[in-house]
Design a protein around this motif. Structure first.
Motif, PDB file in Angstrom:
ATOM      1  N   CYS A 137     -11.591   3.467  -8.070  1.00  0.00           N
ATOM      2  CA  CYS A 137     -10.722   3.020  -7.104  1.00  0.00           C
ATOM      3  C   CYS A 137      -9.794   4.488  -6.893  1.00  0.00           C
ATOM      4  N   HIS A 138      -9.305   4.834  -7.753  1.00  0.00           N
ATOM      5  CA  HIS A 138      -8.251   6.120  -7.708  1.00  0.00           C
ATOM      6  C   HIS A 138      -8.955   7.333  -7.265  1.00  0.00           C
ATOM      7  N   PHE A 139     -10.345   7.222  -7.729  1.00  0.00           N
ATOM      8  CA  PHE A 139     -11.101   8.669  -7.224  1.00  0.00           C
ATOM      9  C   PHE A 139     -11.542   8.572  -5.915  1.00  0.00           C
ATOM     10  N   ILE A 140     -11.998   7.363  -5.389  1.00  0.00           N
ATOM     11  CA  ILE A 140     -12.220   7.277  -4.006  1.00  0.00           C
ATOM     12  C   ILE A 140     -11.091   7.315  -3.101  1.00  0.00           C
ATOM     13  N   ALA A 141      -9.817   6.755  -3.499  1.00  0.00           N
ATOM     14  CA  ALA A 141      -8.615   7.095  -2.620  1.00  0.00           C
ATOM     15  C   ALA A 141      -8.281   8.403  -2.396  1.00  0.00           C
ATOM     16  N   GLN A 142      -8.371   9.235  -3.714  1.00  0.00           N
ATOM     17  CA  GLN A 142      -7.985  10.702  -3.515  1.00  0.00           C
ATOM     18  C   GLN A 142      -9.126  11.546  -2.539  1.00  0.00           C
ATOM     19  N   ILE A 143     -10.282  11.174  -2.649  1.00  0.00           N
ATOM     20  CA  ILE A 143     -11.143  12.112  -1.965  1.00  0.00           C
ATOM     21  C   ILE A 143     -11.665  11.426  -0.674  1.00  0.00           C
ATOM     22  N   PHE A 144     -11.065  10.509  -0.326  1.00  0.00           N
ATOM     23  CA  PHE A 144     -10.969   9.775   1.139  1.00  0.00           C
ATOM     24  C   PHE A 144     -10.119  10.509   1.805  1.00  0.00           C
ATOM     25  N   GLU A 145      -8.873  10.662   1.110  1.00  0.00           N
ATOM     26  CA  GLU A 145      -7.487  11.390   1.738  1.00  0.00           C
ATOM     27  C   GLU A 145      -8.015  12.714   1.959  1.00  0.00           C
ATOM     28  N   GLU A 146      -8.521  13.596   1.027  1.00  0.00           N
ATOM     29  CA  GLU A 146      -8.728  15.079   0.931  1.00  0.00           C
ATOM     30  C   GLU A 146      -9.679  15.275   1.753  1.00  0.00           C
TER      31      GLU A 146
ATOM     32  N   ASN B 112       1.627  15.698  -0.622  1.00  0.00           N
ATOM     33  CA  ASN B 112       1.212  15.619   0.764  1.00  0.00           C
ATOM     34  C   ASN B 112       0.301  14.095   0.988  1.00  0.00           C
ATOM     35  N   ASN B 113       0.860  13.741   2.055  1.00  0.00           N
ATOM     36  CA  ASN B 113       0.389  12.572   2.487  1.00  0.00           C
ATOM     37  C   ASN B 113       0.085  11.340   1.361  1.00  0.00           C
ATOM     38  N   LEU B 114       1.102  11.220   0.568  1.00  0.00           N
ATOM     39  CA  LEU B 114       1.095  10.269  -0.602  1.00  0.00           C
ATOM     40  C   LEU B 114       1.113   8.848   0.106  1.00  0.00           C
ATOM     41  N   ALA B 115       1.582   8.611   1.271  1.00  0.00           N
ATOM     42  CA  ALA B 115       1.599   7.095   1.706  1.00  0.00           C
ATOM     43  C   ALA B 115       0.106   6.712   2.092  1.00  0.00           C
ATOM     44  N   SER B 116      -0.550   7.986   2.599  1.00  0.00           N
ATOM     45  CA  SER B 116      -1.936   7.626   3.001  1.00  0.00           C
ATOM     46  C   SER B 116      -2.788   7.478   1.852  1.00  0.00           C
ATOM     47  N   ARG B 117      -2.418   8.094   0.740  1.00  0.00           N
ATOM     48  CA  ARG B 117      -3.355   8.100  -0.595  1.00  0.00           C
ATOM     49  C   ARG B 117      -2.894   6.532  -1.109  1.00  0.00           C
ATOM     50  N   GLU B 118      -1.812   6.068  -0.851  1.00  0.00           N
ATOM     51  CA  GLU B 118      -1.463   5.122  -1.602  1.00  0.00           C
ATOM     52  C   GLU B 118      -2.229   3.892  -0.718  1.00  0.00           C
ATOM     53  N   LYS B 119      -2.217   3.956   0.471  1.00  0.00           N
ATOM     54  CA  LYS B 119      -3.144   2.959   1.325  1.00  0.00           C
ATOM     55  C   LYS B 119      -4.559   2.807   0.926  1.00  0.00           C
ATOM     56  N   HIS B 120      -5.109   4.117   0.967  1.00  0.00           N
ATOM     57  CA  HIS B 120      -6.554   4.212   0.580  1.00  0.00           C
ATOM     58  C   HIS B 120      -6.722   3.537  -0.949  1.00  0.00           C
ATOM     59  N   TRP B 121      -5.853   3.741  -1.737  1.00  0.00           N
ATOM     60  CA  TRP B 121      -5.959   3.040  -3.232  1.00  0.00           C
ATOM     61  C   TRP B 121      -5.978   1.388  -3.017  1.00  0.00           C
ATOM     62  N   LYS B 122      -5.104   0.977  -2.213  1.00  0.00           N
ATOM     63  CA  LYS B 122      -5.058  -0.513  -2.011  1.00  0.00           C
ATOM     64  C   LYS B 122      -6.151  -1.059  -1.477  1.00  0.00           C
ATOM     65  N   GLN B 123      -6.843  -0.266  -0.424  1.00  0.00           N
ATOM     66  CA  GLN B 123      -8.014  -0.731   0.314  1.00  0.00           C
ATOM     67  C   GLN B 123      -9.233  -0.801  -0.683  1.00  0.00           C
ATOM     68  N   ALA B 124      -9.167   0.441  -1.709  1.00  0.00           N
ATOM     69  CA  ALA B 124     -10.188   0.406  -2.737  1.00  0.00           C
ATOM     70  C   ALA B 124     -10.283  -0.749  -3.635  1.00  0.00           C
ATOM     71  N   LYS B 125      -8.892  -1.148  -3.957  1.00  0.00           N
ATOM     72  CA  LYS B 125      -8.892  -2.333  -4.626  1.00  0.00           C
ATOM     73  C   LYS B 125      -9.402  -3.468  -4.321  1.00  0.00           C
ATOM     74  N   VAL B 126      -9.599  -3.479  -2.979  1.00  0.00           N
ATOM     75  CA  VAL B 126     -10.257  -4.649  -2.402  1.00  0.00           C
ATOM     76  C   VAL B 126     -11.831  -4.762  -2.229  1.00  0.00           C
ATOM     77  N   VAL B 127     -12.296  -3.315  -1.717  1.00  0.00           N
ATOM     78  CA  VAL B 127     -13.276  -3.030  -1.395  1.00  0.00           C
ATOM     79  C   VAL B 127     -14.143  -3.230  -2.884  1.00  0.00           C
ATOM     80  N   PHE B 128     -13.744  -2.632  -4.068  1.00  0.00           N
ATOM     81  CA  PHE B 128     -14.382  -2.537  -5.272  1.00  0.00           C
ATOM     82  C   PHE B 128     -14.089  -3.876  -6.101  1.00  0.00           C
ATOM     83  N   ALA B 129     -13.599  -5.086  -5.680  1.00  0.00           N
ATOM     84  CA  ALA B 129     -13.029  -5.849  -6.339  1.00  0.00           C
ATOM     85  C   ALA B 129     -14.204  -6.502  -7.515  1.00  0.00           C
ATOM     86  N   ASP B 130     -15.356  -6.362  -7.043  1.00  0.00           N
ATOM     87  CA  ASP B 130     -16.235  -6.886  -8.154  1.00  0.00           C
ATOM     88  C   ASP B 130     -16.925  -6.001  -8.927  1.00  0.00           C
ATOM     89  N   PHE B 131     -16.185  -4.837  -9.007  1.00  0.00           N
ATOM     90  CA  PHE B 131     -16.632  -3.868 -10.203  1.00  0.00           C
ATOM     91  C   PHE B 131     -15.796  -4.261 -11.448  1.00  0.00           C
TER      92      PHE B 131
END
Length: 266
Positions: free
Chosen positions: A99-108, A246-265
């Protein structure tokens, strides 16, 4: 009756018996069903084992996961295998780490769209990103909408960049924007690539993903940080990946989304 006549009379009465007629063989009725052995040989359909689903690749990331995170279907298909390989290789293999990794690479990378740093900055962008270097509009003259000049200005002469033009040559590439000679050279050694001579290799999907995994684990030391599954930890990891916030709010949004998307992991 003479002797000769008696013989003739005897042989005339003792006729040889006629041969018995040969009876044709009685036709046997055909069996209604062939014996079990014959059925197995010619008639029975082979038993088909139920189709087993293909095992998940790598850590189990799918195209659906990536599209739910915001990638296009085409980009999700282009990167899914490479991201699975990357996460498996660099031990990004738990729900929290993924979740943390996907959030960062999706923002970058702008949701897997961008693998080359965009330095086509106008004056306002220069002043916002580098306020100390560009405090006024006048100070940005010569660097706005001029990626090579801006990269050489901001990246030249540090972190291994020594030669003229190194700032532009080793500007950001890959899903996590590898920057500076000091990162390109060790990254190339781990991946088995000559990134000093061919930094553009990090723009290819496989190496864009793998270089992100390398930076995450080996340079940023982010796996241990990502084991802390909290909202506050996004800021800590952002500092390691971005060098700032940079773009911290967007990274936090990606992380929250990843928590939902990868909930079954796990």
């Amino acid at each position: 009756m003479g002797f000769i006549q008696a013989l003739l009379s005897f042989f005339g009465k003792a006729k040889p018996a006629a041969p018995s007629p040969v009876k044709p063989p009685i036709a046997q009725p055909l069996p209604q069903n062939p014996p079990p052995s014959a059925q197995a040989a010619v008639g029975a359909a082979p038993q088909v084992e139920p189709v087993k689903p293909a095992p998940a690749r790598g850590v189990g990331i799918t195209v659906e996961h990536l599209t739910k995170m915001g990638a296009t279907a085409a980009n999700a298909a282009k990167y899914v295998d490479h991201l699975n390989e990357t996460c498996a290789k660099f031990e990004i293999n738990t729900r929290s780490r993924i979740c943390h990794f996907i959030a960062q690479i999706f923002e970058e990378s702008g949701n897997l769209r961008v693998v080359r740093e965009n330095l086509n900055y106008d004056a306002k962008a220069c002043m916002r990103v580098w306020p100390k270097t560009f405090p006024t509009v006048e100070s940005t003259v010569g660097f706005t909408m001029n990626p090579a000049a801006l990269a050489n200005k901001m990246y030249g002469g540090r972190l291994g960049n020594k030669e003229p033009g190194d700032g532009w040559k080793f500007s950001g590439r890959g899903l996590i924007q590898i920057t500076f000679f000091g990162n390109y050279e060790p990254c190339g050694k781990v991946l088995g690539l000559d990134l000093v001579s061919h930094p553009e290799l990090l723009e290819e999907p496989k190496w864009a993903a793998m270089s992100a995994g390398w930076y995450w684990r080996d340079q940023g030391r982010c796996n241990a940080l990502a084991d802390v599954d909290t909202f506050e930890q996004v800021k800590v990891i952002t500092k390691r990946v971005n060098g700032g916030y940079n773009n911290l709010a967007s990274r936090e949004k990606h992380w929250k989304q990843a928590k939902v998307v990868f909930a079954d992991f796990k």
